[in-house]
Design an enzyme around this catalytic site. Sequence first.
Site, PDB file in Angstrom:
ATOM      1  N   GLU A 235       0.966 -10.508   7.275  1.00 44.90           N
ATOM      2  CA  GLU A 235       1.034 -11.379   8.343  1.00 44.90           C
ATOM      3  C   GLU A 235       2.247 -10.847   9.169  1.00 44.90           C
ATOM      4  OE1 GLU A 235      -2.420 -12.351   7.145  1.00 44.90           O
ATOM      5  OE2 GLU A 235      -1.577 -13.396   9.186  1.00 44.90           O
TER       6      GLU A 235
ATOM      7  N   ARG B 163       3.842  14.789  23.120  1.00 48.27           N
ATOM      8  CA  ARG B 163       3.431  15.539  24.175  1.00 48.27           C
ATOM      9  C   ARG B 163       4.334  15.965  25.307  1.00 48.27           C
ATOM     10  NH1 ARG B 163       0.321  13.539  27.547  1.00 48.27           N
ATOM     11  NH2 ARG B 163      -1.076  15.230  27.882  1.00 48.27           N
TER      12      ARG B 163
ATOM     13  N   ASP C 162      -0.660  15.596  33.731  1.00 49.63           N
ATOM     14  CA  ASP C 162      -1.915  14.716  33.140  1.00 49.63           C
ATOM     15  C   ASP C 162      -1.945  13.577  34.180  1.00 49.63           C
ATOM     16  OD1 ASP C 162      -1.096  13.742  30.000  1.00 49.63           O
ATOM     17  OD2 ASP C 162      -0.564  13.114  31.976  1.00 49.63           O
TER      18      ASP C 162
ATOM     19  N   PRO D  23       2.267  -7.036  17.605  1.00 50.61           N
ATOM     20  CA  PRO D  23       1.211  -7.245  18.452  1.00 50.61           C
ATOM     21  C   PRO D  23       1.787  -8.138  19.795  1.00 50.61           C
ATOM     22  CG  PRO D  23       0.433  -7.911  16.585  1.00 50.61           C
ATOM     23  CD  PRO D  23       1.823  -7.471  16.449  1.00 50.61           C
TER      24      PRO D  23
HETATM   25  C1  LIG Z   1      -0.701  -7.581  10.892  1.00 52.35           C
HETATM   26  N1  LIG Z   1      -0.387  -8.042  11.866  1.00 52.35           N
HETATM   27  C2  LIG Z   1      -0.866  -8.704  12.954  1.00 52.35           C
HETATM   28  C3  LIG Z   1       0.954  -7.632  12.475  1.00 52.35           C
HETATM   29  C4  LIG Z   1       2.134  -8.847  12.824  1.00 52.35           C
HETATM   30  C5  LIG Z   1       3.303  -8.534  13.191  1.00 52.35           C
HETATM   31  C6  LIG Z   1       3.898  -7.187  13.051  1.00 52.35           C
HETATM   32  C7  LIG Z   1       2.923  -6.137  12.709  1.00 52.35           C
HETATM   33  C8  LIG Z   1       1.704  -6.496  12.201  1.00 52.35           C
HETATM   34  C9  LIG Z   1       0.817  -5.064  12.048  1.00 52.35           C
HETATM   35  N2  LIG Z   1      -0.404  -4.952  12.803  1.00 52.35           N
HETATM   36  C10 LIG Z   1      -0.331  -4.587  14.118  1.00 52.35           C
HETATM   37  C11 LIG Z   1       0.906  -4.146  14.646  1.00 52.35           C
HETATM   38  C12 LIG Z   1       0.849  -3.586  16.102  1.00 52.35           C
HETATM   39  C13 LIG Z   1      -0.052  -3.939  16.736  1.00 52.35           C
HETATM   40  C14 LIG Z   1      -0.353  -3.521  18.327  1.00 52.35           C
HETATM   41  N3  LIG Z   1      -1.101  -4.058  19.197  1.00 52.35           N
HETATM   42  O1  LIG Z   1       0.662  -2.615  18.737  1.00 52.35           O
HETATM   43  C15 LIG Z   1      -1.268  -4.535  16.413  1.00 52.35           C
HETATM   44  N4  LIG Z   1      -1.345  -4.854  15.055  1.00 52.35           N
END
Ligand SMILES: CN(C)c1ccccc1CNc1ccc(C(N)=O)cn1
Length: 245
Positions: free
Chosen positions: A116, A153, A168, A88
Site C-alpha cells: 500500500e 536519452r 524529438d 502516485p
Molecule cells: C502500491 N502503490 C499504490 C503505491 C503507493 C505509494 C507509493 C508507491 C506505490 C507503488 N505504486 C505506484 C508507484 C508509482 C505510480 C505512478 N503513477 O508513478 C503508480 N503506482
Amino acid sequence: MRFLFITLFPEQIEQAAGHSIIKRAVDAGLVEVSCINPRDFATDRHRTVDDTPFGGGAGMVLKPEPMVAAIRMAKQQLPAARVIAMCPGGRTLKQDIVEEYARSGQDLILVCGHYEGFDERIFNWVDEKLSIGDYVLTGGELPALIVMDAVARFIPGVLGKMASAVEDSFSTGLLEYPQYTRPVEFEGLEVPEVLRNGNHALINRWRRKEALKATYLHRPDLLAELGKEDVLLLNEIKQELAGDN
Ligand SMILES: CN(C)c1ccccc1CNc1ccc(C(N)=O)cn1
C-alpha cells in the site's frame, strides 16, 4: 550518470536494463545501473519489510527501518545523488522535468514502493516524490525504469550519432510528424511525394505542418503561443480540414 534503484525486486530492474539502448549505454559506460534491496537490511529472522497499517485498513505498509537503511546505504555510495520516491501522488513527470534531471547530471536514487506504499516517515530521507502519471501500479519499479529511460536519452552518446533527444517531439513542444521508410509503396500505400524529392526546405515545412496538425487535432493544449509562421500553417491546416468534411 548512475541510477541506483532501491527495490525489493532487483531482478526486475536488472532484467529491464539488460536490453537494447540502455544495455548498450551501460556497456559503453555512459550509464550505470545498480540496486539495493531493503530486505537485506531487515533485522528479524523473517527479513520482514512490511507490516499492517496503524489505524487498520487493508493491505500492508513498507516498514521504515529497512527502507531508510537502504536509502542511507545508497547515499553513502552516491553522496550527491537526488533521492526520488516513485509515488502516485508525486509531481507528475513531464519532459521538462526529464531535461532538468539530465541537465543537472546528478545521479538518481530511485525508491520503489510496493504493497500500500511507504511509511510516511520514510519521506524525511527523500528529496522528491515523483509520479509518471495519474494511475496506480502494483509497484514503483516500472515508473523508476521509465524515469531512467527518459533521462538516459539525453546523455550524450546514448542515442548514438544520428538521433538526438533534443529535436524529438516533446522537445519541440509539438507531437511527432509522421515517419516513413522503405518500401516506397506498401499494400497500395505510398510515401508522401514531398519526402522523396529531397527538397529540404519543403520537407521541413511539410513536417512542421504535420506536427502542428497532429497537435491541433490530438493535443490542442500544447498549442501555446505560436510564431507567425506557425499561425499561417495552422490556418492552412484548418482550411484543409474544413475542405475534407
Ligand atoms: C502500491 N502503490 C499504490 C503505491 C503507493 C505509494 C507509493 C508507491 C506505490 C507503488 N505504486 C505506484 C508507484 C508509482 C505510480 C505512478 N503513477 O508513478 C503508480 N503506482
